[in-house]
Design a protein around this motif. Structure first.
Motif, PDB file in Angstrom:
ATOM      1  N   PHE A 264      -6.454  -1.446  -2.902  1.00 51.16           N
ATOM      2  CA  PHE A 264      -6.203  -1.241  -1.470  1.00 51.16           C
ATOM      3  C   PHE A 264      -7.393  -0.663  -0.705  1.00 51.16           C
ATOM      4  O   PHE A 264      -7.764  -1.217   0.329  1.00 51.16           O
ATOM      5  N   PRO A 265      -7.987   0.421  -1.183  1.00 47.37           N
ATOM      6  CA  PRO A 265      -9.159   0.912  -0.435  1.00 47.37           C
ATOM      7  C   PRO A 265     -10.261  -0.138  -0.352  1.00 47.37           C
ATOM      8  O   PRO A 265     -10.906  -0.275   0.688  1.00 47.37           O
ATOM      9  N   VAL A 266     -10.460  -0.896  -1.436  1.00 46.10           N
ATOM     10  CA  VAL A 266     -11.499  -1.927  -1.436  1.00 46.10           C
ATOM     11  C   VAL A 266     -11.157  -3.004  -0.405  1.00 46.10           C
ATOM     12  O   VAL A 266     -11.986  -3.376   0.428  1.00 46.10           O
ATOM     13  N   VAL A 267      -9.932  -3.483  -0.426  1.00 47.93           N
ATOM     14  CA  VAL A 267      -9.538  -4.555   0.502  1.00 47.93           C
ATOM     15  C   VAL A 267      -9.608  -4.076   1.952  1.00 47.93           C
ATOM     16  O   VAL A 267     -10.236  -4.718   2.792  1.00 47.93           O
ATOM     17  N   LEU A 268      -8.995  -2.935   2.244  1.00 49.44           N
ATOM     18  CA  LEU A 268      -8.923  -2.490   3.633  1.00 49.44           C
ATOM     19  C   LEU A 268     -10.315  -2.231   4.194  1.00 49.44           C
ATOM     20  O   LEU A 268     -10.620  -2.628   5.317  1.00 49.44           O
ATOM     21  N   ASN A 269     -11.185  -1.592   3.400  1.00 46.66           N
ATOM     22  CA  ASN A 269     -12.526  -1.300   3.892  1.00 46.66           C
ATOM     23  C   ASN A 269     -13.373  -2.563   4.015  1.00 46.66           C
ATOM     24  O   ASN A 269     -14.172  -2.684   4.941  1.00 46.66           O
TER      25      ASN A 269
ATOM     26  N   GLN B 106       0.836  -1.197   0.000  1.00 52.56           N
ATOM     27  CA  GLN B 106       0.000   0.000   0.000  1.00 52.56           C
ATOM     28  C   GLN B 106       0.877   1.256   0.000  1.00 52.56           C
ATOM     29  O   GLN B 106       0.523   2.280  -0.589  1.00 52.56           O
ATOM     30  N   ALA B 107       2.010   1.144   0.686  1.00 50.17           N
ATOM     31  CA  ALA B 107       2.894   2.307   0.825  1.00 50.17           C
ATOM     32  C   ALA B 107       3.545   2.688  -0.500  1.00 50.17           C
ATOM     33  O   ALA B 107       3.897   3.844  -0.716  1.00 50.17           O
ATOM     34  N   ILE B 108       3.725   1.685  -1.383  1.00 47.32           N
ATOM     35  CA  ILE B 108       4.306   1.992  -2.684  1.00 47.32           C
ATOM     36  C   ILE B 108       3.182   2.518  -3.565  1.00 47.32           C
ATOM     37  O   ILE B 108       2.452   1.759  -4.180  1.00 47.32           O
ATOM     38  N   GLY B 109       3.009   3.811  -3.564  1.00 45.41           N
ATOM     39  CA  GLY B 109       1.876   4.420  -4.261  1.00 45.41           C
ATOM     40  C   GLY B 109       1.844   4.039  -5.727  1.00 45.41           C
ATOM     41  O   GLY B 109       2.840   3.589  -6.301  1.00 45.41           O
ATOM     42  N   ASP B 110       0.661   4.194  -6.312  1.00 41.84           N
ATOM     43  CA  ASP B 110       0.445   3.817  -7.705  1.00 41.84           C
ATOM     44  C   ASP B 110       1.496   4.394  -8.654  1.00 41.84           C
ATOM     45  O   ASP B 110       2.056   3.685  -9.489  1.00 41.84           O
ATOM     46  N   ILE B 111       1.773   5.690  -8.490  1.00 42.65           N
ATOM     47  CA  ILE B 111       2.678   6.361  -9.425  1.00 42.65           C
ATOM     48  C   ILE B 111       4.104   5.825  -9.267  1.00 42.65           C
ATOM     49  O   ILE B 111       4.877   5.776 -10.226  1.00 42.65           O
ATOM     50  N   ALA B 112       4.416   5.404  -8.029  1.00 39.21           N
ATOM     51  CA  ALA B 112       5.765   4.894  -7.775  1.00 39.21           C
ATOM     52  C   ALA B 112       6.044   3.619  -8.562  1.00 39.21           C
ATOM     53  O   ALA B 112       7.192   3.204  -8.719  1.00 39.21           O
TER      54      ALA B 112
END
Lengths: 268, 252
Positions: free
Chosen positions: A146-151, A114-120
């Motif tokens: 990530f938002p889907v999984v975490l939520n 999750q920490a490795i952002g999309d643009i990275a």
């Protein structure tokens, strides 16, 4: 005073009949300020075009078919990426939410990525897949995931144990408890995840189009920069905002009203 | 004809904070015959809810056994209906679909389970609320749905865990009277958990007093039915039985 009240009453009635007015009215002062600043020519018109020029450019792009074609490309990319992200994310989240071993094994990995952002991811993706659809789809799926999984994990875990027990004591199998209790119970969180996921995905898509694209709204904006056309950039920005409002207001919000709010799980 | 047999039941928890084992239930044996209405009463921490959860199959027992009509119990099942203190209705289902949930799990076709559900809603006086959602109902109405849902599945035993503890005092009396009426009409086997002595005496044929995970004593309640609060409130026999149970609970 009475005139003001009458005018307000009229506005309330009209906006009740056409809710779209309620959406548009807040933008009037914003546009007025924009207009004034542009008219005063504090900045050179080529750098800071007014609403009229932007509207004109909008019609031209629409008329030429560029805007619709690019918009179509962007929306399809988002839809495909989001669908893949959801199809991957929800089952994964259910596994993590229900099984503590899966949680133990996957949660740290999830947070790491999750920490490795999309643009990275773009630099390495460009080397692997080049400037193309694969790269863009990867970025969107990644961002939506990530938002889907975490939520969804949160949603699955917050379904009261009593409801699961009630279902079990009424003869529900594990599978039926999942479909009849856990999924609907997690629905408000799943929708929040979709909302965030699509929002982030939309932004990631535009960023990816700017860097990778050969079409799409992001590409249009970046292409306009090369041509030095500030008007077209502003058109792109407005299209982004309007489109997101439509997606949120016409698809996500009704979904929320039909589920969590209706059931009293989420306050209105 | 024995319906439910509990033999030497025990439950030991490991308390991670205290770092020691806690005996929540210690050697409880109990026979409940079919059609009986039994109340388990005792102060908090006496193990009454733990016992109910083990009968329901929600938690495993540490020792002893529970048999229903001779069959040992493993996990929850539709032969034991449960009514929860928190109602535990499915918020995303209408009242009708909540009550029809058990039949749905058995594969009963929609039309038939709707008919069953309506019949049981009629029984609890909620036929008019069939198409509403639980969050649109008062606490008392929600628990009527909870009772209808459990009964509609035709369980062999109805387990009720302080079902009326979270409704107001007036509604509680009405619900208690309704439950005694339903019991008289249908004769389900009921195990009713409560900490309220007068509730236990009002409802049951037999009150079992628990203390520190063990059965302290039991009192037969031979009060005539139908039982209504207006009559029993000042009834000498009711008062003396309540006094007797209260004394036992207080000594617990």
């Amino acid at each position: 005073m009475t005139l003001l009240l009458k005018a307000w009453g009229y506005y309330a009635r009209v906006s009740k009949r056409w809710p779209v007015i309620e959406t548009l009215v807040p933008f009037l002062p914003l546009i007025a300020i924009w207009w004034t600043v542009a008219e005063l020519q504090i900045f050179p018109p080529a750098f800071f075009p007014g609403p009229a020029e932007v509207a004109q450019s909008f019609w031209t792009l629409l008329y030429k078919g560029i805007l619709t074609a690019y918009l179509y490309d962007s929306v399809v990319r988002l839809a495909v990426g989001a669908a893949a992200g959801i199809a991957l994310g929800i089952p994964l989240a259910i596994l993590i939410g229900l099984n503590w071993r899966a949680h133990l094994a996957l949660w740290p990995i999830l947070l790491f990525f999750q920490a490795i952002g999309d643009i990275a991811w773009l630099p390495i993706l460009l080397i692997w897949f080049g400037f193309g659809l694969t790269t863009m789809t990867f970025v969107i799926v990644y961002t939506v995931l990530f938002p889907v999984v975490l939520n969804t994990v949160l949603g699955v875990r917050s379904v009261p144990i009593e409801l699961q027990r009630a279902a079990a004591s009424l003869g529900a199998s594990r599978w039926r408890i999942l479909t009849e209790v856990i999924l609907p119970g997690a629905m408000p969180n799943i929708i929040t995840g979709l909302r965030n996921g699509l929002g982030y995905g939309w932004r990631a898509l535009i960023a990816a189009e700017i860097i990778v694209g050969t079409s799409g709204i992001g590409f249009m904006m970046f292409d306009a920069r090369r041509a030095g056309s500030v008007v077209e950039i502003v058109v792109g920005m407005i299209v982004l905002g309007v489109l997101w409002y439509i997606v949120d207001n016409w698809i996500l919000a009704p979904l929320e009203r039909a589920t969590g709010e209706r059931w009293g799980l989420v306050t209105k | 004809m024995r319906s439910l047999t509990i033999r030497d039941l025990s439950k030991t928890y490991f308390d991670a904070y205290a770092g020691s084992h806690v005996d929540a239930v210690r050697g409880v044996s109990l026979e409940v015959t079919q059609g009986e209405f039994v109340s388990l009463v005792g102060p908090s921490g006496c193990g009454k809810t733990t016992i109910l959860n083990m009968i329901a199959g929600f938690i495993p027992c540490s020792g002893g056994e529970i048999r229903l009509d001779g069959r040992a119990i493993h996990g929850p099942g539709p032969d034991r209906g449960v009514v929860f203190q928190s109602f535990a209705l499915f918020p995303w289902k209408t009242v009708l679909d909540n009550v029809g949930f058990g039949p749905k799990m058995r594969g009963v076709p929609k039309a038939e389970r709707d008919r069953t559900a309506r019949e049981y809603l009629e029984l609890v006086g909620l036929a008019h609320a069939a198409d509403r959602y639980p969050n649109e109902l008062s606490g008392g109405m929600q628990q009527r749905v909870g009772v209808a849902r459990a009964l509609a599945n035709n369980p062999e035993v109805l387990l009720m865990d302080e079902p009326f503890a979270s409704v107001d005092a007036q509604t509680r009396m009405t619900l208690q009277e309704e439950l005694t009426r339903i019991w008289q009409e249908r004769r389900p086997t009921i195990i009713f958990i409560t900490h309220d002595v007068s509730e236990a005496v009002f409802l049951a044929n037999r009150v079992i007093v628990l203390s520190k995970g063990q059965i302290l004593d039991e009192v037969d309640i031979a009060l005539p039915r139908p039982r209504v609060w207006d009559k029993l409130h000042e009834d000498a026999a009711f008062k003396s039985l309540s006094g007797k149970v209260l004394q036992l609970v207080r000594s617990a």
